[in-house]
Design an enzyme around this catalytic site. Structure first.
Site, PDB file in Angstrom:
ATOM      1  N   HIS A  65       0.763  -1.273   0.149  1.00 17.68           N
ATOM      2  CA  HIS A  65      -0.070   0.157   0.113  1.00 17.68           C
ATOM      3  C   HIS A  65       0.840   1.212   0.030  1.00 17.68           C
ATOM      4  O   HIS A  65       0.394   2.513  -0.504  1.00 17.68           O
ATOM      5  CB  HIS A  65      -0.891  -0.093   1.353  1.00 17.68           C
ATOM      6  N   ASP A 113      -0.343  -7.513   1.375  1.00 16.98           N
ATOM      7  CA  ASP A 113       0.167  -6.163   1.435  1.00 16.98           C
ATOM      8  C   ASP A 113       1.721  -6.320   1.470  1.00 16.98           C
ATOM      9  O   ASP A 113       2.116  -6.151   2.631  1.00 16.98           O
ATOM     10  CB  ASP A 113      -0.423  -5.211   2.655  1.00 16.98           C
ATOM     11  N   SER A 206       4.299   2.079   8.304  1.00 16.92           N
ATOM     12  CA  SER A 206       3.952   1.107   7.415  1.00 16.92           C
ATOM     13  C   SER A 206       5.344   0.604   6.477  1.00 16.92           C
ATOM     14  O   SER A 206       6.238   1.356   6.422  1.00 16.92           O
ATOM     15  CB  SER A 206       3.221   1.628   6.359  1.00 16.92           C
TER      16      SER A 206
END
Ligand SMILES: *[C@@H]1O[C@H](CO)[C@@H](O)[C@H](O)[C@H]1NC(C)=O
Length: 262
Positions: A65, A113, A206
């Site tokens: 992402h 992801d 992230s």
């Protein structure tokens, strides 16, 4: 659902709040996590920042992402950093030449992801820049395991992020904690967190690794609403065969991850 990614052009403009942490964590000893990568993602609008980690001198693993965004101009990886706002002599800036997003990555529910980034040239392995091993297919981390996550992301729910690398210890949770969401997939995700909601990875972290017993087992992926508990990491062991296959495509030669004398 929120993304653990930092989408802001204020990154370089805002003053640094003195206090604050990864959320409940502490400043990592400088260069104690030499596999950590800082991703600078340049887009047509605002730059984005994420974490990642070096698994081979020419390859960085991160969350899909982070780079599955329209209008990406280019991605640069910074290795060997502690204070990302300084130009430290230990830092190596290397452009990414190829982004291999998992073919079944789904932006709606964050399934798969994971992205593998190919670096333009091999990183120089030294005291400040090193690889981390990834969990093998059969090495599934379970409930109660204690792991560390690190990043340069937001340090509290209010915008105040860190210029130096932060780290926090989190526990792998019983999967039931994440099962309230039908998007949680036990095979390919890890349910992680601090049930007192005092510690967490958060926006901007992230793509960073979840390290359990000196191996990367997870990738910081996403959480739910405004909660910081529980949070969901990509389960590396499930993707290990896919990662190995992509690495072979990057280079058929064996690329060792130790300092080469030249
Ligand atoms: C997390 O990192 C700290 C160092 O800051 C270390 O003392 C601790 O053992 C680590 N925990 C795990 C589970 O690896």
């Amino acid at each position: 659902m929120w993304l653990l990614l930092l989408l802001t052009n204020a990154f370089v403009l805002l003053p640094w709040a003195g206090a604050g942490r990864i959320i409940g964590g502490k400043i990592a000893a400088a260069h104690s996590r030499p596999y950590m990568a800082f991703l600078e993602i340049e887009t047509y609008s605002e730059p984005i920042h994420c974490g990642g980690f070096l698994i081979r001198p020419d390859a960085v693993l991160s969350a899909a992402h982070c780079v599955d965004i329209k209008g990406i101009v280019n991605v640069t990886v910074i290795l060997g950093a502690h204070n990302i706002r300084r130009q430290e002599p230990s830092q190596q800036r290397i452009p990414v030449v190829k982004r291999v997003i998992h073919p079944e990555y789904c932006p709606d529910d964050f399934k798969n992801d994971i992205v593998l980034l190919k670096l333009e040239k091999k990183a120089k392995i030294n005291d400040y820049v090193q690889c981390i091993s990834i969990a093998k297919k059969k090495e599934r981390v379970g409930e109660g395991a204690k792991c560390n996550v690190s990043g340069w992301g937001l340090t509290s729910l209010k915008p105040s992020w860190s210029d130096v690398l932060m780290e926090v210890e989190l526990e792998v949770q019983n999967e039931k904690r994440c099962h309230f969401s039908s998007d949680y997939k036990r095979q390919s995700m890890i349910c992680v967190g601090d049930k007192y909601s005092e510690k967490a990875a958060y926006k901007g972290d992230s793509g960073g690794p979840l390290i359990c017993k000196k191996k990367a087992h997870g990738i910081v992926s996403h959480g739910y609403d405004d909660l910081i508990f529980p949070e969901v990491f990509t389960r590396i062991s499930y993707f290990e065969p896919w990662i190995r296959k992509q690495l072979k495509k990057f280079s058929r030669k064996i690329i060792p991850c130790f300092p080469l004398s030249d």
